[in-house]
Structures are given as C-alpha cells and as structure tokens.
Design a protein around this motif. Structure first.
Motif, PDB file in Angstrom:
ATOM      1  N   VAL A 218       0.860  -1.187   0.000  1.00 44.06           N
ATOM      2  CA  VAL A 218       0.000   0.000   0.000  1.00 44.06           C
ATOM      3  C   VAL A 218       0.894   1.234   0.000  1.00 44.06           C
ATOM      4  N   VAL A 219       0.758   2.074  -1.020  1.00 45.42           N
ATOM      5  CA  VAL A 219       1.612   3.267  -1.086  1.00 45.42           C
ATOM      6  C   VAL A 219       1.070   4.312  -0.111  1.00 45.42           C
ATOM      7  N   THR A 220       1.841   4.519   0.952  1.00 46.42           N
ATOM      8  CA  THR A 220       1.413   5.435   2.014  1.00 46.42           C
ATOM      9  C   THR A 220       2.383   6.614   2.060  1.00 46.42           C
ATOM     10  N   VAL A 221       1.868   7.805   1.777  1.00 44.03           N
ATOM     11  CA  VAL A 221       2.742   8.976   1.653  1.00 44.03           C
ATOM     12  C   VAL A 221       2.585   9.899   2.862  1.00 44.03           C
ATOM     13  N   ILE A 222       3.728  10.285   3.455  1.00 43.31           N
ATOM     14  CA  ILE A 222       3.698  11.225   4.584  1.00 43.31           C
ATOM     15  C   ILE A 222       3.808  12.630   4.006  1.00 43.31           C
TER      16      ILE A 222
ATOM     17  N   ARG B  86       8.128  16.101  -7.489  1.00 44.43           N
ATOM     18  CA  ARG B  86       8.127  14.677  -7.159  1.00 44.43           C
ATOM     19  C   ARG B  86       7.146  14.381  -6.022  1.00 44.43           C
ATOM     20  N   SER B  87       7.127  15.267  -5.033  1.00 38.75           N
ATOM     21  CA  SER B  87       6.205  15.068  -3.899  1.00 38.75           C
ATOM     22  C   SER B  87       4.767  15.088  -4.391  1.00 38.75           C
ATOM     23  N   LYS B  88       4.462  16.018  -5.294  1.00 36.70           N
ATOM     24  CA  LYS B  88       3.089  16.137  -5.808  1.00 36.70           C
ATOM     25  C   LYS B  88       2.694  14.872  -6.554  1.00 36.70           C
ATOM     26  N   LYS B  89       3.611  14.366  -7.360  1.00 35.69           N
ATOM     27  CA  LYS B  89       3.346  13.149  -8.152  1.00 35.69           C
ATOM     28  C   LYS B  89       3.054  11.987  -7.191  1.00 35.69           C
ATOM     29  N   CYS B  90       3.861  11.918  -6.151  1.00 35.63           N
ATOM     30  CA  CYS B  90       3.706  10.862  -5.144  1.00 35.63           C
ATOM     31  C   CYS B  90       2.332  10.932  -4.487  1.00 35.63           C
ATOM     32  N   LEU B  91       1.933  12.154  -4.131  1.00 32.41           N
ATOM     33  CA  LEU B  91       0.632  12.331  -3.468  1.00 32.41           C
ATOM     34  C   LEU B  91      -0.501  11.897  -4.388  1.00 32.41           C
TER      35      LEU B  91
END
Ligand code: GTP
Ligand code: MG
Length: 491
Positions: free
Chosen positions: A253-257, A324-329
């Motif tokens: 599960v991709v869980t982003v902080i 990159r952070s935005k893409k991850c979110l």
C-alpha cells in the motif's frame, strides 16, 4: 497448440547462461546453463577431480573440480596430454576457479531442459570469466526471466505460476510469501481450470443446439447452460473479490507522509523504520527528494514515502523535489497528513489540505510532547469522518496506534487480507477476470432474452479467451515479454 507456436518464436534450441546469484562479492556465486548444449559446454570448461566428463556424471550429482580455459578445439588437440596433467596441478593462468558442478538432466529440471549449475567463488571477476568462457563455448546470455519463461514454454508451469516465481522472490511479508507460494503450487490455476472446463462444456452444448431444431433442444438445455454460466459468474465474482486484499499483499500500500516543513515527516519515517535512515534537522526544508522504504504492518506490506515539505520552491532542486512530492501524493493509496501540535494552524497547512482533499487520509498530530498551540476548529469540516492520531515521532510515542489505524483504514472492515482468502494477487489477473465476467453477464442476458445460441456462444468464447490469458493458454507474445522482462537475469 498455441503454446507450440510460441515455442517456435522463442528459440529454445539455444543454450542459455547467466549468473544466477546477486551481483557483488559473496561466498558463492552460481553460473547456470540450460539447454541442449549445457552438458557439452560443461565438458569443455570443467575438469573434475575424478577425471570424468560432466556428460558422464550421474543425474543430479555434484562434483568437485576446476573451471579451466583450455582454448578452442585445435589447441585442445595439441595440448591433450598437457591438459590431463592440469587435473593434478592446474596451471594458474588457465584455471579460472575451483568449483562444484551439478548436472540435472531433462526433463525433471526447472526448465525441463538439461541444466548445469556451477558453484564458483562469489567474486565478481571469477563469475564474469566463467560466464564468458561458457559464452565462448556456445552458450547465449539469458534474457531476464528466460529460465522461468522456458519452464512455462516447456509446459512445466503455467503463466500464473511463472508470475508467482517473481512474487516469491519479491515477497516482503510472510503473508505475501504465503500467497505467492499458494499461486506457485497452482491454487489459482486450479480455480481457473475449473472455470475453463465449465465454459468449454457450455460451448459444446451451445454448438449442439446449433445443429438441432429449437424444439429439440429448448428447455432443459438452455436451463442447464444458464445454471452453468451462473456458477461461472459466482466463481469469477469470488476471485475478483479476493483480489482486493490479494493485490495489496503483492503490490503493497503506497502510504505517503505529507505536511508543511519541520512538522516531523522524516522523524515519523525514521520511527516507522526504527532507524535513522532519513536526515532530520530543525531547519525547515531538510528533505528535498522523496525517500521510500517498506514496513510490515501485521503482514501487510506498506510502501512508506517521506516527501519534501516545501511549498514555495526557491531553486531548481527544490522545484524538482516539490514536483516529485506532488506526483507521489497523486499516486498514493493512503496519505498521512501531519500537523504540528506546537504551532498554530498556518496557511501552509491549509494549502496542503486543499491539495489533498478527496483522498484517503489519516490526520496525524505530531509533537504532542510540546505545549499545544494547534487549534483544529478552522478545519473541522475537513476532519469530519477522518481518523486523527496523536504522536510524538522523536520519542516513538503513538506509533503502534498509528499503525493500527493504518491497518484498519486499509481493511476498512471489508477487505479480507490473508493467505487463505487471497487467491488473486495480480492486477493483470484481476483485469482478465473482470473482462471475463463482463462477457458472462452478457451471455446470461442474451440467453434469457433468447437472442440465439450463436450470439451467446460468441460471448462465452470471449469470456473463455480472457480467462485463458491468466494461465497462458492464449497469451499474446508482447504480454509474455512484458511479464518476463520484470524478472532478474538468471531466474
Ligand atoms: N519535540 C519534538 N520535536 C520533534 C518531533 N518530531 C520531530 N521533531 C523535531 O522537528 C524538527 C523537524 O523534524 P523533521 O523530521 O526533519 O521534519 P520534516 O517534516 O521532515 O521537515 P522537512 O524535511 O524540512 O519538510 C527536528 O528538529 C525534529 O527533531 C516530536 O514529536 N517532538
Ligand atoms: Mg524531512
């Protein structure tokens, strides 16, 4: 057979070779050969202590000896007697390594072909030289996953089982490993075969009805067919349901902080990992790149991602970090949105809230060891119905409760995750099952509405085609290539 046609496309006459162990220094490294010339190549490069050629070794026996570059044929003839003396005293310039060689004869092998495995010392150069020697004696470098592809093409395992080999290698949790092993043993394949058999029978019955008049076949026949199709529908639905938990076990599960700078994202990442992996400093904007690792929450693999907190980038590096952070979110299955208990709510917090609205979120209030200055009144609407967990990342307080909430959130009280319940773990399989179900629904509808057997038979054929892709009965070449490309070389 379609599989036979595929066999012609992939040249199975070649003998393939690869270093099957991970790159880098290690105690032992394995060079593996598979194919019709595996034994004759071994004869050319191995001198056993008992002076016997590998082709004369007993099946599945292991022998001590030396990997020696004896030059090509003519040179060998010239130096025949000299070469024999090397057995006792191998000359250092021609001897590549001291090794153990195993012979496994077709068909009871991983690929169903002759296999030779050479256990060398694990040095990078030794393995490379042994590999090069086999190449110069007629082997071809294996493509990623080619050994497993041959096991499939030669009919030892079906495609779902071949894919399970990769899942076994990549499993991150006990549960993930358990489901992969179940699939390797044929748990899914058996279910698919059962459904395929019913569909083949239905098709046969439908074809019979083409040949007879309506009155002769109506009634019992179409009732039976509908019953069978409904059974298939039930089975497909069950398998698709099992994919909910199953795919989580395979993919994680991709869980982003996320959260504003300095809120403690990297500290939380370190608390999860129980090590100081990520740099933590009091300076806002410490993390600029995304950092990812896997944690195991009661058997569920969680891909945890730490992001840059920066909102307004000041330079090119920060701009890239923010992108990159935005893409991850955007790609996240779950977001852990951090708020700082020791600071009042700020416009940065509100900006982030705006950008993650509508996503799957757990709100984490960090720094509860410090005096509370955070007031959540302004974001009451946003918080409605969301889980809120209070933690102190630096002292690792509240982490078990956060993990428990993550687990509950993922399972949502509905998704079952377990080795027994997860039959389908692969998105490709899930899609094929959904496709098949679509055609089964259509066939039942058309049959009930008496639209004619030909039309129903077309739907059933399509459903059969989709489901057959899972086990590789009729799988296009490009899909096969894509599946095996993911493997490492040597597997
Ligand atoms: N008192 C206290 N300090 C904390 C806590 N969590 C983090 N900190 C401190 O807050 C500062 C920032 O922590 P980081 O983990 O680097 O924060 P971040 O959100 O990753 O920051 P950026 O990478 O800059 O976006 C550090 O000095 C941490 O020691 C906590 O629970 N309590
Ligand atoms: Mg950070």
């Amino acid at each position: 057979m379609v599989v036979k046609a595929i066999k012609d496309i992939y040249n199975l006459k070649d003998t393939i070779v690869a270093i099957s162990t991970a790159p880098g220094e290690s105690a032992i490294g394995i060079v593996r050969l598979s194919g019709p010339k595996a034994l004759s190549i071994a004869n050319k490069i191995f001198i056993s202590k008992e002076k016997k050629k590998p082709s004369r070794f007993r099946n599945r026996s292991i022998h001590y000896g030396w990997i020696v570059d004896r030059g090509q044929k003519t040179e060998i003839r010239k130096q025949k007697t000299k070469a024999m003396s090397q057995i006792k005293n191998p000359t250092p310039d021609r001897t590549i390594d001291e090794a153990l060689l195993t012979v496994m004869r077709a068909p009871a092998t991983y690929t169903r072909e002759d296999i030779v495995e050479i256990n060398c010392h694990g040095g990078v150069l030794v393995l490379k030289k042994t590999l090069e020697l086999t190449l110069s004696r007629g082997a071809r470098l294996a493509q990623p996953g080619e050994f497993t592809k041959r096991a499939f093409l030669n009919g030892r395992i079906d495609l779902a089982q071949a894919e399970a080999v990769l899942d076994v290698i990549r499993a991150k949790t006990e549960m993930g490993l358990g489901t992969a092993l179940g699939q390797l043993k044929g748990k899914l394949s058996k279910r698919i075969t059962k459904i395929r058999n019913i569909l083949i029978e239905v098709l046969a019955n439908l074809e019979v009805s083409f040949d007879f008049s309506q009155e002769e076949t109506e009634g019992l026949n179409s009732r039976q067919i509908i019953k069978s199709l409904k059974m298939v529908r039930r089975n497909l639905e069950e398998l698709i349901k099992s994919a909910e938990g199953g795919c989580i076990l395979r993919e994680g599960v991709v869980t982003v902080i996320c959260g504003k700078p300095n809120v403690g994202k990297s500290s939380l990442m370190n608390a999860f990992l129980k090590e100081d992996k990520v740099i933590v400093t009091p300076i806002a904007g410490t993390t600029r790149d995304i950092i990812e690792d896997i944690i195991n929450i009661e058997g569920i693999p969680i891909r945890i991602v730490d992001t840059a907190g920066i909102i307004e980038p000041r330079d090119l590096v920060e701009r890239e970090g923010v992108a990159r952070s935005k893409k991850c979110l955007n790609e996240a299955d779950l977001i852990l949105f951090l708020l700082d208990n020791s600071r009042p709510l700020s416009t940065e917090d509100l900006q982030i809230i705006n950008s993650i609205k509508g996503k799957s979120i757990i709100v984490v209030v960090n720094k509860i060891d410090l005096k509370t200055k955070l007031n959540l009144k302004r974001i009451e609407d946003f918080l409605k119905g969301k889980r809120i967990v209070k933690i102190c990342a630096t002292r690792e307080k509240g982490i078990p409760s956060l993990e428990d909430n993550i687990k509950k959130h993922i399972l949502g009280g509905k998704v079952k995750i377990g080795v027994e319940s997860a039959v389908v773990t692969n998105l490709r399989h899930k899609k094929a099952l959904e496709e098949s179900l679509k055609f089964i629904e259509a066939s039942i509808k058309n049959l009930k509405e008496e639209r004619g057997e030909e039309l129903v038979a077309e739907d059933v054929k399509e459903a059969l085609g989709s489901i057959s892709c899972i086990v590789g009965e009729i799988t296009p070449e490009e899909i096969l290539d894509k599946i095996f490309e993911e493997f490492c070389i040597g597997k």
